[in-house]
Scaffold this motif. Structure first.
Motif, mmCIF file in Angstrom:
data_model
loop_
_atom_site.group_PDB
_atom_site.id
_atom_site.type_symbol
_atom_site.label_atom_id
_atom_site.label_comp_id
_atom_site.label_asym_id
_atom_site.label_seq_id
_atom_site.Cartn_x
_atom_site.Cartn_y
_atom_site.Cartn_z
ATOM 1 N N MET A 249 27.993 -22.624 -37.458
ATOM 2 C CA MET A 249 26.960 -22.388 -38.420
ATOM 3 C C MET A 249 27.311 -22.796 -39.595
ATOM 4 O O MET A 249 26.632 -23.576 -40.559
ATOM 5 N N VAL A 250 28.408 -22.569 -40.322
ATOM 6 C CA VAL A 250 29.114 -22.999 -41.544
ATOM 7 C C VAL A 250 28.951 -24.793 -41.555
ATOM 8 O O VAL A 250 28.776 -25.101 -42.554
ATOM 9 N N GLN A 251 29.593 -25.071 -40.390
ATOM 10 C CA GLN A 251 29.675 -26.942 -40.370
ATOM 11 C C GLN A 251 27.998 -27.155 -40.422
ATOM 12 O O GLN A 251 27.883 -28.249 -41.202
ATOM 13 N N ALA A 252 27.051 -26.378 -39.478
ATOM 14 C CA ALA A 252 25.837 -26.805 -39.743
ATOM 15 C C ALA A 252 25.387 -27.147 -41.217
ATOM 16 O O ALA A 252 24.432 -27.897 -41.513
ATOM 17 N N VAL A 253 25.392 -25.882 -41.816
ATOM 18 C CA VAL A 253 25.041 -25.727 -43.320
ATOM 19 C C VAL A 253 25.603 -26.856 -44.161
ATOM 20 O O VAL A 253 24.907 -27.457 -45.081
ATOM 21 N N THR A 254 26.920 -27.084 -44.013
ATOM 22 C CA THR A 254 27.585 -28.294 -44.682
ATOM 23 C C THR A 254 27.086 -29.615 -44.340
ATOM 24 O O THR A 254 26.830 -30.290 -45.551
ATOM 25 N N GLU A 255 26.825 -29.774 -43.395
ATOM 26 C CA GLU A 255 26.444 -30.919 -42.884
ATOM 27 C C GLU A 255 24.827 -31.102 -43.404
ATOM 28 O O GLU A 255 24.250 -32.308 -43.603
ATOM 29 N N ALA A 256 24.059 -30.217 -43.036
ATOM 30 C CA ALA A 256 22.665 -30.213 -43.368
ATOM 31 C C ALA A 256 22.283 -30.612 -44.689
ATOM 32 O O ALA A 256 21.567 -31.197 -45.190
ATOM 33 N N LEU A 257 23.179 -30.013 -45.830
ATOM 34 C CA LEU A 257 23.238 -30.228 -47.083
ATOM 35 C C LEU A 257 23.250 -31.723 -47.490
ATOM 36 O O LEU A 257 22.804 -32.275 -48.518
ATOM 37 N N THR A 258 24.066 -32.732 -46.743
ATOM 38 C CA THR A 258 24.146 -34.185 -46.729
ATOM 39 C C THR A 258 22.739 -35.013 -46.049
ATOM 40 O O THR A 258 22.853 -36.036 -46.123
ATOM 41 N N SER A 259 22.112 -34.178 -45.829
ATOM 42 C CA SER A 259 20.907 -34.869 -44.760
ATOM 43 C C SER A 259 19.591 -34.763 -45.371
ATOM 44 O O SER A 259 19.375 -34.207 -46.365
ATOM 45 N N LEU A 272 21.898 -22.625 -34.226
ATOM 46 C CA LEU A 272 21.322 -21.220 -33.733
ATOM 47 C C LEU A 272 21.064 -21.036 -32.387
ATOM 48 O O LEU A 272 21.087 -20.083 -31.798
ATOM 49 N N SER A 273 20.546 -21.996 -31.751
ATOM 50 C CA SER A 273 19.957 -22.266 -30.371
ATOM 51 C C SER A 273 20.853 -21.656 -29.362
ATOM 52 O O SER A 273 20.683 -20.932 -28.619
ATOM 53 N N PRO A 274 22.390 -22.023 -29.207
ATOM 54 C CA PRO A 274 23.104 -21.564 -28.295
ATOM 55 C C PRO A 274 23.359 -19.865 -28.366
ATOM 56 O O PRO A 274 23.577 -19.179 -27.584
ATOM 57 N N ILE A 275 23.289 -19.429 -29.883
ATOM 58 C CA ILE A 275 23.642 -18.186 -30.005
ATOM 59 C C ILE A 275 22.448 -17.567 -29.359
ATOM 60 O O ILE A 275 22.634 -16.249 -28.662
ATOM 61 N N ALA A 276 21.055 -17.803 -29.718
ATOM 62 C CA ALA A 276 20.106 -17.142 -29.242
ATOM 63 C C ALA A 276 20.129 -16.971 -27.626
ATOM 64 O O ALA A 276 19.547 -16.156 -26.991
ATOM 65 N N ARG A 277 20.322 -18.110 -27.106
ATOM 66 C CA ARG A 277 20.229 -18.263 -25.637
ATOM 67 C C ARG A 277 21.287 -17.600 -25.057
ATOM 68 O O ARG A 277 21.201 -16.943 -23.913
ATOM 69 N N ARG A 278 22.591 -17.278 -25.610
ATOM 70 C CA ARG A 278 23.602 -16.262 -25.263
ATOM 71 C C ARG A 278 23.034 -15.015 -24.991
ATOM 72 O O ARG A 278 23.426 -14.345 -23.953
ATOM 73 N N ILE A 279 22.378 -14.639 -26.056
ATOM 74 C CA ILE A 279 21.876 -13.468 -26.243
ATOM 75 C C ILE A 279 20.848 -12.961 -25.247
ATOM 76 O O ILE A 279 20.547 -11.915 -24.646
ATOM 77 N N THR A 280 19.823 -13.886 -25.338
ATOM 78 C CA THR A 280 18.572 -13.375 -24.673
ATOM 79 C C THR A 280 18.475 -13.956 -23.216
ATOM 80 O O THR A 280 17.842 -13.549 -22.509
#
Length: 485
Positions: A249-259, A272-280
Motif C-alpha cells: 500500500m505504501v508503494q501504491a501511494v508513492t506510485e499513485a502520486l506520480t500518476s 486494497l483488493s487482495p487484502i479485502a479478498r483475503r479477509i472476506t
C-alpha cells in the motif's frame, strides 16, 4: 550559538504536540505560544468542561500519543471510548507539565510579518513561526448563511454543534429538531439531546425522561449514519493488514502520486483488493470500482437496515462485507500511508482525487463506537429519532421553521457539518495577510513559500490527509517538522 526562537500560533492538541517535539529536538529552544482560549493544549474539541456524552471515536488501545500512556493515565480498559472531556483533562496535564518550559501569550495571533525576522502581533523577532490554528474562521456556506438570515427574521433557533454548552443548557421538551449532517458530531448532539436530558439507555432500549425533543431528525444526502467500529480488539484484529500488504500500500501511494487522478485511484484500489479478498473471501473489484467514482452509492438499503447491519458486523454477529472491510483496513493503514502522501510530489488534481477517496471512506473508517450506534438505533425504535434524506432544494423555509418534508416542520436547526479547510474560504486575517504578502500559497492546501514559516493541521489538507485525527497531531508529520528545526 544563538538561541533559537519559535512562535506557535494557536495551541490545541497539535500545538501542544509541536511544542513538545520542538523542545525535544532543539535543546534550549525559546517558545512563545499565542493562544487566547481558556484551555491551552486542548482546544475547543476536547474541553475538560465538555458534555460527557461526547465520546472519542477511537478506543484507548489505538491512542498512541506518547508518554504518559493515556489509557494508564485515565485508568480505563483498552476497548473503552472515553469522553472527549476526559481526553481534555489528559491533554491539560501534559500542557501543565510543559508550561514551565515556554511562554504563553494569551492573545490570538492576528498578524505575522517578516521584518528583520518573523514577528507575531508585533512581537519578536523569531527564527521560526508555526501555524497550528486548527480550523481558522471561514466564510459561511450559502445554505447556512441563508438559514441564519431566516432564523433571525422569524425568531427561530439555529445553533452549531460545537461548543455543546448552549445545546446542553436549553429546554427541549416538545421541540422538533433537525440536525444538518449525519456524522460523528451529529451523534454527539443526539446523545446530548437524549441521555444528556436524563433519558436512560440500557444498551438495548431507551426510556425517555420527557425532557428530550419530540422528534430529532438528522438528515444527509443518503440518510445513512456512519458504520460503527469493531466492538473489541479481537474483532478488530480480523482487519489487520500483513507487513507485506502494508508495504504494497505504501508503494501504491508513492506510485499513485506520480500518476493522473484516475490511474492514482486505480493503483490504490488494486493494492486494497487482495487484502479485502483475503479477509472476506469475496471479490471486491466491483465494490472498489464504484467507490472510485461514486462513494457510497453501492448500498441502496434504507438507513435503518444499514444501521442494523453495521451494528451486527461491528459485534461479530454478521460477516463483514467488502465495504466494511475496506473501511476498517483503510483505518489501520493510516499510520503507514500519511507520511508518503505528505512527502511525495504530485499534481494537485491527483492529490485531490486521492483525498476524495480518503474522505469517501470516512463513513466507514471514521465510524463511532458501537454504543453510539446502538443508542441511535434505540432512539429510532422509540420514535424520537427519524433518519431523513434531504438536500438543500428540498428544504423549504417557512415562518415556523424548516420544512424537511410534508410530515416534519422543524422549529430548530443544529448545524452538525463542520466547515471544510479550503484555503480560499478562510477569512482569518493572519492567513489572508500571509497569502497577500507572498509567504503562504493556497495550492492543494496551504503551503509555505518562506523559510522559517511552517503550517500543520487542517489547512494543509491536500498536502496531507487525516489531519482531523488526534493521533495525527502527535504523529509522524509533527515529529518530522520538529526534526527540520
Amino acid at each position: 550559538m544563538k538561541q533559537q526562537t519559535l512562535a506557535i500560533a494557536g495551541c490545541g492538541p497539535r500545538g501542544l504536540a509541536a511544542a513538545e517535539a520542538a523542545l525535544s529536538a532543539v535543546p534550549g529552544l525559546q517558545i512563545d505560544v499565542f493562544e487566547p482560549g481558556p484551555f491551552p493544549g486542548v482546544g475547543p474539541n476536547f474541553r475538560p468542561d465538555e458534555e460527557t456524552e461526547c465520546l472519542l471515536n477511537l478506543p484507548v488501545r489505538e491512542l498512541d500519543l506518547g508518554a504518559p500512556d493515556i489509557g494508564e493515565w485515565l485508568s480505563v480498559p483498552p476497548d473503552s471510548y472515553p469522553p472527549r472531556a476526559a481526553v481534555g483533562r489528559y491533554l491539560t496535564a501534559r500542557w501543565q507539565a510543559l508550561r514551565p518550559r515556554l511562554h504563553l501569550v494569551p492573545e490570538r495571533a492576528m498578524r505575522v510579518t517578516h521584518e528583520g525576522g518573523w514577528r507575531v502581533n508585533g512581537r519578536g523577532p523569531y527564527d521560526h513561526v508555526l501555524l497550528t490554528q486548527g480550523q481558522p474562521p471561514v466564510a459561511p456556506d450559502e445554505q447556512v448563511a441563508r438559514w441564519r438570515a431566516h432564523a433571525e427574521t422569524h425568531g427561530l433557533t439555529l445553533l452549531d454543534a460545537y461548543p455543546t454548552g448552549p445545546i446542553a443548557g436549553a429546554v427541549w421538551s416538545g421541540r422538533r429538531v433537525a440536525l444538518r449532517g449525519l456524522a460523528l458530531s451529529t451523534l454527539d448532539v443526539v446523545a446530548i439531546l437524549t441521555v444528556g436530558q436524563g433519558g436512560q439507555f440500557d444498551g438495548e432500549s431507551y426510556a425517555p425522561s420527557g425532557r428530550e425533543p419530540a422528534v430529532i431528525a438528522p438528515f444527509s444526502l443518503d440518510g445513512v449514519p456512519p458504520m460503527p467500529k469493531p466492538a473489541s480488539a479481537a474483532l478488530d484484529a480480523i482487519f489487520d493488514p500483513t507487513e507485506a500488504e502494508r508495504a504494497a500500500m505504501v508503494q501504491a501511494v508513492t506510485e499513485a502520486l506520480t500518476s493522473g487522478p484516475d490511474d492514482a485511484l486505480k493503483r490504490l484500489t488494486t493494492a486494497l483488493s487482495p487484502i479485502a479478498r483475503r479477509i472476506t473471501g469475496d471479490d471486491p473489484e466491483r465494490w472498489l470500482e464504484i467507490e472510485r467514482h461514486a462513494p457510497g452509492s453501492q448500498d441502496e438499503r434504507d438507513p435503518v437496515t444499514a444501521l442494523d447491519h453495521g451494528i451486527a458486523m461491528a459485534e461479530g454477529r454478521a460477516a463483514p462485507t467488502v465495504g466494511y472491510t475496506v473501511g476498517q483496513v483503510w483505518r489501520k493503514l493510516q499510520v503507514d500511508l500519511r507520511p508518503p502522501f505528505a512527502t511525495g510530489t504530485g499534481r494537485c488534481e491527483t492529490r485531490q482525487a486521492m483525498l476524495g477517496f480518503e474522505r469517501g471512506l470516512k463513513r466507514i473508517s471514521y465510524g463511532p463506537p458501537v454504543y453510539s450506534a446502538r443508542l441511535l438505533r434505540a432512539l429510532v425504535a422509540a420514535q424520537i429519532v427519524r433518519l431523513t434524506m434531504a438536500d438543500d432544494p428540498s428544504i423549504a423555509l417557512e415562518s415556523g421553521g424548516w420544512r424537511l418534508d410534508a410530515g416534519l416542520l422543524a422549529d430548530t436547526m443544529i448545524n452538525c457539518v463542520l466547515p471544510g479547510p479550503a484555503p480560499d474560504d478562510i477569512t482569518d486575517p493572519l492567513v489572508r495577510g500571509l497569502v497577500t504578502d507572498g509567504h503562504l500559497k493556497a495550492d492543494c492546501g496551504l503551503r509555505t513559500l518562506s523559510p522559517g514559516l511552517s503550517v500543520l493541521g487542517r489547512t494543509t489538507e491536500g498536502q496531507t490527509w487525516g489531519t482531523d485525527s488526534l493521533i495525527d497531531c502527535f504523529g509522524a508529520t509533527t515529529r518530522a517538522w520538529a526534526a527540520r528545526l
